[in-house]
Design a protein around this motif. Structure first.
Motif, short mmCIF file in Angstrom:
data_model
loop_
_atom_site.label_atom_id
_atom_site.label_comp_id
_atom_site.label_asym_id
_atom_site.label_seq_id
_atom_site.Cartn_x
_atom_site.Cartn_y
_atom_site.Cartn_z
N PHE A 1 0.80 -1.22 0.00
CA PHE A 1 0.00 0.00 0.00
C PHE A 1 0.84 1.28 0.00
CE2 PHE A 1 -2.84 -3.25 1.69
CZ PHE A 1 -3.96 -3.04 0.90
N ALA A 2 2.11 1.16 -0.37
CA ALA A 2 2.98 2.35 -0.38
C ALA A 2 2.44 3.43 -1.30
CB ALA A 2 4.40 1.94 -0.79
N ASP A 3 1.95 3.06 -2.47
CA ASP A 3 1.42 4.06 -3.40
C ASP A 3 0.17 4.74 -2.83
OD1 ASP A 3 3.37 3.73 -5.26
OD2 ASP A 3 2.19 2.53 -6.66
N HIS A 4 -0.67 3.98 -2.14
CA HIS A 4 -1.86 4.57 -1.54
C HIS A 4 -1.48 5.56 -0.43
CE1 HIS A 4 -5.21 2.62 -3.49
NE2 HIS A 4 -4.60 1.46 -3.42
N ASP A 5 -0.50 5.20 0.38
CA ASP A 5 -0.06 6.12 1.43
C ASP A 5 0.44 7.43 0.83
OD1 ASP A 5 -0.68 4.35 3.47
OD2 ASP A 5 1.32 3.46 3.52
N HIS A 6 1.18 7.30 -0.26
CA HIS A 6 1.69 8.49 -0.92
C HIS A 6 0.56 9.29 -1.56
CE1 HIS A 6 4.51 11.10 -2.92
NE2 HIS A 6 4.00 10.81 -4.09
N ALA A 7 -0.38 8.60 -2.20
CA ALA A 7 -1.51 9.28 -2.83
C ALA A 7 -2.35 10.03 -1.79
CB ALA A 7 -2.37 8.27 -3.58
N LEU A 8 -2.55 9.42 -0.64
CA LEU A 8 -3.31 10.09 0.43
C LEU A 8 -2.61 11.35 0.91
CD1 LEU A 8 -4.47 6.94 2.36
CD2 LEU A 8 -5.99 8.83 1.77
N ALA A 9 -1.29 11.27 1.08
CA ALA A 9 -0.53 12.44 1.53
C ALA A 9 -0.62 13.56 0.50
CB ALA A 9 0.92 12.06 1.79
N GLN A 10 -0.50 13.21 -0.79
CA GLN A 10 -0.58 14.21 -1.84
C GLN A 10 -1.97 14.83 -1.92
OE1 GLN A 10 2.79 13.32 -5.17
NE2 GLN A 10 0.73 12.68 -5.65
N LEU A 11 -3.00 13.99 -1.79
CA LEU A 11 -4.37 14.47 -1.85
C LEU A 11 -4.64 15.47 -0.72
CD1 LEU A 11 -7.27 14.38 -2.98
CD2 LEU A 11 -7.67 12.40 -1.47
N GLU A 12 -4.22 15.13 0.48
CA GLU A 12 -4.45 16.01 1.62
C GLU A 12 -3.72 17.34 1.43
OE1 GLU A 12 -4.99 15.40 6.40
OE2 GLU A 12 -3.59 14.11 5.33
N HIS A 13 -2.49 17.27 0.94
CA HIS A 13 -1.71 18.49 0.70
C HIS A 13 -2.40 19.36 -0.35
CE1 HIS A 13 1.86 21.03 0.11
NE2 HIS A 13 1.61 20.91 -1.19
N PHE A 14 -2.87 18.73 -1.41
CA PHE A 14 -3.53 19.47 -2.48
C PHE A 14 -4.79 20.17 -2.00
CE2 PHE A 14 -6.81 19.38 -5.84
CZ PHE A 14 -6.25 20.31 -6.72
N LEU A 15 -5.64 19.45 -1.28
CA LEU A 15 -6.90 20.02 -0.82
C LEU A 15 -6.66 21.14 0.20
CD1 LEU A 15 -9.12 16.82 -0.52
CD2 LEU A 15 -9.13 18.54 -2.34
N GLU A 16 -5.61 21.02 0.98
CA GLU A 16 -5.31 22.07 1.97
C GLU A 16 -4.78 23.34 1.31
OE1 GLU A 16 -2.52 20.25 4.55
OE2 GLU A 16 -4.03 19.26 5.81
N SER A 17 -4.15 23.21 0.14
CA SER A 17 -3.47 24.36 -0.45
C SER A 17 -4.17 24.94 -1.68
CB SER A 17 -2.04 23.97 -0.85
OG SER A 17 -2.05 22.91 -1.80
N THR A 18 -5.12 24.22 -2.27
CA THR A 18 -5.72 24.69 -3.52
C THR A 18 -6.66 25.87 -3.29
OG1 THR A 18 -6.96 24.01 -5.48
CG2 THR A 18 -7.70 23.11 -3.37
N SER A 19 -6.74 26.73 -4.32
CA SER A 19 -7.72 27.82 -4.32
C SER A 19 -8.84 27.55 -5.32
CB SER A 19 -7.03 29.16 -4.65
OG SER A 19 -6.43 29.09 -5.94
N LEU A 20 -8.85 26.36 -5.89
CA LEU A 20 -9.93 26.00 -6.79
C LEU A 20 -11.26 25.94 -6.05
CD1 LEU A 20 -8.32 23.04 -8.80
CD2 LEU A 20 -8.96 25.27 -9.73
N PRO A 21 -12.38 26.18 -6.74
CA PRO A 21 -13.69 25.96 -6.12
C PRO A 21 -13.80 24.49 -5.71
CG PRO A 21 -13.90 27.12 -8.21
CD PRO A 21 -12.49 26.66 -8.12
N PRO A 22 -14.53 24.19 -4.64
CA PRO A 22 -14.65 22.80 -4.19
C PRO A 22 -15.08 21.83 -5.29
CG PRO A 22 -15.57 24.27 -2.55
CD PRO A 22 -15.25 25.12 -3.74
N SER A 23 -15.98 22.26 -6.17
CA SER A 23 -16.45 21.38 -7.24
C SER A 23 -15.33 20.97 -8.18
CB SER A 23 -17.58 22.06 -8.03
OG SER A 23 -17.13 23.30 -8.55
N ASP A 24 -14.37 21.87 -8.41
CA ASP A 24 -13.21 21.54 -9.26
C ASP A 24 -12.12 20.83 -8.47
OD1 ASP A 24 -14.42 22.75 -11.45
OD2 ASP A 24 -13.50 24.70 -11.04
#
Length: 232
Positions: A62-85
């Motif tokens: 599950f190494a790829d999943h752990d990395h994907a989760l970390a990237q997803l969390e980082h992206f959602l915390e930092s993005t200025s996109l509208p939630p729908s995008d």
């Protein structure tokens, strides 16, 4: 309109070391029969380095999943996109990461199919994705959204992603990410009342049907309508 943020693949490039050799060894020898020493040998590490890098047999899978989760969390915390995008872009980036190595993805799927303990771990991973999305949506959707909305959207995002990934594993094709984005936009449109807050006047307009005597004067009709509106 918010500027589109770079995908998580460009935000962070420190992808985990390729574990396809270890996953192949687990598939060939069987999960229970493969030791940590076998896996360390497969990836060209000492046993101690393997444990520092991966931790356990499960962690290799599950190494790829752990990395994907970390990237997803980082992206959602930092993005200025509208939630729908943002939820579409974040989910698509998870898929990009998981299918970047088709052999590893196929072997991982086969290994989980043969190993009940790994299927249990997969359920935990699924819940972690849902939790990341739900946490983001709770703070990003309109404040008046019902309490269940964030959880429902989060579960739907993960379900669409997982279904698309399984389709790709059965029939790999290069357009898998655009396909997922199209399906996610359909999903977002189904939740449009919660993704898109009403504008200043939207939601306050009313339609009134007036019934009046045709013999009444225009002034009399307008006066009657005004009285009804004032009483609302």
């Amino acid at each position: 309109m918010a500027t589109k943020q770079p995908s998580t693949a460009t935000i962070r490039r420190d992808a985990p070391e390729n574990s396809v050799a270890a996953i192949r060894r687990l598939t060939e020898q069987g999960y229970d029969s493969t030791t940590a020493e076998d896996l360390a040998d497969a990836v060209g590490m000492s046993r101690s380095t393997f444990f520092r890098r991966f931790g356990s047999k499960d962690d290799v899978v599950f190494a790829d999943h752990d990395h994907a989760l970390a990237q997803l969390e980082h992206f959602l915390e930092s993005t200025s996109l509208p939630p729908s995008d943002a939820v579409v872009e974040g989910t698509a980036d998870v898929l990009r990461l998981l299918v970047r190595d088709p052999e590893a993805a196929r072997l991982r799927f086969e290994l989980m199919r043969l190993t009940p303990a790994l299927r249990d771990r997969e359920l935990v991973i699924t819940h972690r994705y849902e939790r990341v999305f739900a946490n983001y949506l709770r703070t990003s959707l309109p404040a008046e959204s019902a309490a269940w909305v964030s959880a429902a959207i989060a579960a739907s995002l993960v379900a669409v992603h997982n279904t698309t990934l399984r389709q790709w594993l059965r029939d790999p094709h290069p357009d898998i990410v655009p396909q997922l984005c199209r399906e996610l936009r359909q999903l977002v449109s189904a939740f449009a009342p919660w993704f898109f807050a009403p504008g200043p006047s939207e939601g306050t307009n009313r339609v009134m049907v007036a019934v009046y005597d045709t013999a009444a004067s225009p002034e009399g009709v307008l006066s009657s309508v005004a009285a009804v509106l004032d009483a609302q």
